[in-house]
Design a protein around this motif. Sequence first.
Motif, short mmCIF file in Angstrom:
data_model
loop_
_atom_site.label_atom_id
_atom_site.label_comp_id
_atom_site.label_asym_id
_atom_site.label_seq_id
_atom_site.Cartn_x
_atom_site.Cartn_y
_atom_site.Cartn_z
N SER A 80 0.85 -1.19 0.00
CA SER A 80 0.00 0.00 0.00
C SER A 80 0.88 1.24 0.00
CB SER A 80 -0.91 0.02 1.23
OG SER A 80 -1.58 1.27 1.34
N TYR A 81 0.43 2.27 -0.70
CA TYR A 81 1.16 3.53 -0.77
C TYR A 81 1.40 4.12 0.61
CZ TYR A 81 2.36 8.30 -2.16
OH TYR A 81 3.00 9.51 -2.32
N SER A 82 0.44 3.93 1.51
CA SER A 82 0.51 4.57 2.83
C SER A 82 1.22 3.73 3.88
CB SER A 82 -0.90 4.91 3.32
OG SER A 82 -1.69 3.74 3.41
N ASN A 83 1.63 2.52 3.54
CA ASN A 83 2.29 1.67 4.54
C ASN A 83 3.63 2.27 4.97
OD1 ASN A 83 0.25 -0.14 4.45
ND2 ASN A 83 1.41 -1.79 3.48
N PRO A 84 3.91 2.33 6.27
CA PRO A 84 5.24 2.78 6.72
C PRO A 84 6.24 1.63 6.62
CG PRO A 84 3.91 2.24 8.62
CD PRO A 84 3.01 2.07 7.41
N THR A 103 8.13 6.87 6.69
CA THR A 103 6.71 7.13 6.45
C THR A 103 6.13 6.27 5.35
OG1 THR A 103 7.31 8.94 4.97
CG2 THR A 103 6.86 9.49 7.28
N GLN A 104 6.98 5.80 4.43
CA GLN A 104 6.52 4.94 3.35
C GLN A 104 7.41 3.71 3.29
OE1 GLN A 104 6.56 7.64 -0.03
NE2 GLN A 104 4.35 7.92 0.14
N HIS A 105 7.00 2.74 2.48
CA HIS A 105 7.71 1.47 2.48
C HIS A 105 9.16 1.63 2.04
CE1 HIS A 105 6.47 1.14 -1.95
NE2 HIS A 105 7.78 0.97 -1.98
N ARG A 123 10.17 4.50 -1.40
CA ARG A 123 9.23 4.50 -2.52
C ARG A 123 9.59 5.56 -3.56
NH1 ARG A 123 3.69 3.08 -3.57
NH2 ARG A 123 2.75 4.52 -5.06
N THR A 143 9.99 6.90 -8.87
CA THR A 143 9.06 6.19 -8.01
C THR A 143 9.19 4.68 -8.18
OG1 THR A 143 7.47 8.01 -8.10
CG2 THR A 143 6.62 5.85 -7.47
N THR A 145 7.32 1.16 -6.88
CA THR A 145 6.13 0.60 -6.24
C THR A 145 6.29 -0.88 -5.91
OG1 THR A 145 5.20 0.12 -8.43
CG2 THR A 145 4.57 2.21 -7.39
#
Length: 588
Positions: A80-84, A103-105, A123, A143, A145
């Motif tokens: 997920s984009y929002s996963n830390p 804050t992000q993966h 990310r 970027t 993903t």
Amino acid sequence: MDAQFSLWGAQLNTAHRPRRLAATLLAAALAGTGLTVAAAPAAHAAASEAVAKLPITSYSALAVDSAHQRVYIADSNMGSYSNPGQIAVYNFQGERITTISTTQHISGLALNADGSTLYVGGREVIWRYDTSTYASNGLYVSTDTCGRSLAFSGGQVYYTTPYSYYTSQCDTTLTYLDSYAPATNTSGRTDWQDYGKLQLEAGPGDRMLMGQPLNSAATNPFLTVYDAGGGSLVRNAARRFADADGKGALDLKDMALSADGSKVAVADASAGTRLLNTGDLSDAADGYQALPDGASASAVAFGGDGKYIARGASATGSTPDLLVQPADPADATAPLEFAFEGSLDGDRVAARGLEWAADGSRLFAVTTNAAGSQYWLHIIQPPAVQYDARFTGGLTHSPAQAAAGEPLAVRGKLEQDGPAPAEPLKVKATRTDASGTHELGTFTVKDDGTFTVLDEPDLVGDATYTVSYLGDLTHRPAEDITTTVSVGKAPTSIALTAPEEGSLSTGVEITGTFTAQGKALPDRAVLKVSRKDRLGTGTLSSVTVAADGTFTINDLPRTRGNATYTVGWPGDDLHQASTASATVYVRR
């Protein structure tokens, strides 16, 4: 259990079990654990292990900083984009030092050559962490993903950039190989790319490997060797492994370059451990024995000292998941085998889950359960019989009066049990003075056990020398030994050459030489000159010493009779004062 490892159980909130077993006992399962150690010869009879349960639920990378004795394990938390994301940081004893959160993966990890900077694949960013403070800054890049792979080689960071709008397509997406140059703080494309989650691995001599995992867009994956020296990539050997019928394709899980760079080991899930010649990636003349039946290769790592290779696998039950053996495939010594099974150990070695300390003193293995949702860090001492070592007789130093900026020798003796080592033992030394603790480097122990630590203390006052023996493949660490040395100012001297007689009409000329031992003076010395005659004492013009230490005094005496000329230097923070006198009889 020896004292070195008994400390771990008290310090860790983890499972810890001794592995120092006689060879005849290695075939037995250790009581109360899920770890089975298969039979091994006496030469490999000693292995000790600490185990830490990792605070992660996914795994992407393992990096070992031998300079600062730190282990970094990345929890990628993709999906997920929002996963830390987070990085768990441990020391070489298995104690968790800290956890770095993002804050992000995150995905790949890489350390620069001296271990001062940890590069972390984010990310949209490559994070740069100072490994002494864990302060960070980031360079924004393309970027990602799907999860990056990172490697530091030839003074640059190389990283992959896979991108797919749907994470379900990450295994087949187009992936670019990009680079970041710390010297110029710039990043860019290398123009190398292919399909799938390309993996990178750095090695000695500015070499770097890039391998392609098997996927539906790459049914015959490649392995290639790059020369990263000179600031740009030069592709050397490359190979695809499938035959004309499409059989034998590479199923890459991990890869490693040998300590001397001459060999490449590949963990191939379909073929086991492949051993290749780096020059052309052809099969080596001698290969390693097959993994145990039912074990599928998942990881591989060469010891930094070149003696051992660790081969990780995914296996069930009591089938070994880890083999540690001589790196030379011609050495028929049976490997030491570990079978991980149970909630205290994990069930298998994770893909790309093996790294060694640079000196071969520790093997770090990340294991996981069958579901891939829990992880453990195993810190394993190399498989070698270990003997005690100790310092005897205290430390002595010469000269007896140490001087700032002057060579000083600190001598001692290290005794060791067991057979004579194949390579000379090494001790490390530090000096602690008013400005802090200073690493002096390593020093060789002679055959008779004696060693000499060479130094040039640069401050006046007490200097405490600490000598350590950290152990090696066959010897346990020795208790540190110290001595405190009083460091004084370095001596200076003035030598004068004067005539026996002078005259009121022609004057007096005196030459001399000023010598300062120790640290070089920041500026040329200025000497004070005085003259004493029957009329009293008077100060003459000062003289500046030439670059070669010489000086000349010219004077017109004011009266007949003996005139005594005195030349002096007042000293400074690191040098003693000095004076010299000469008497001249003055005639008309």
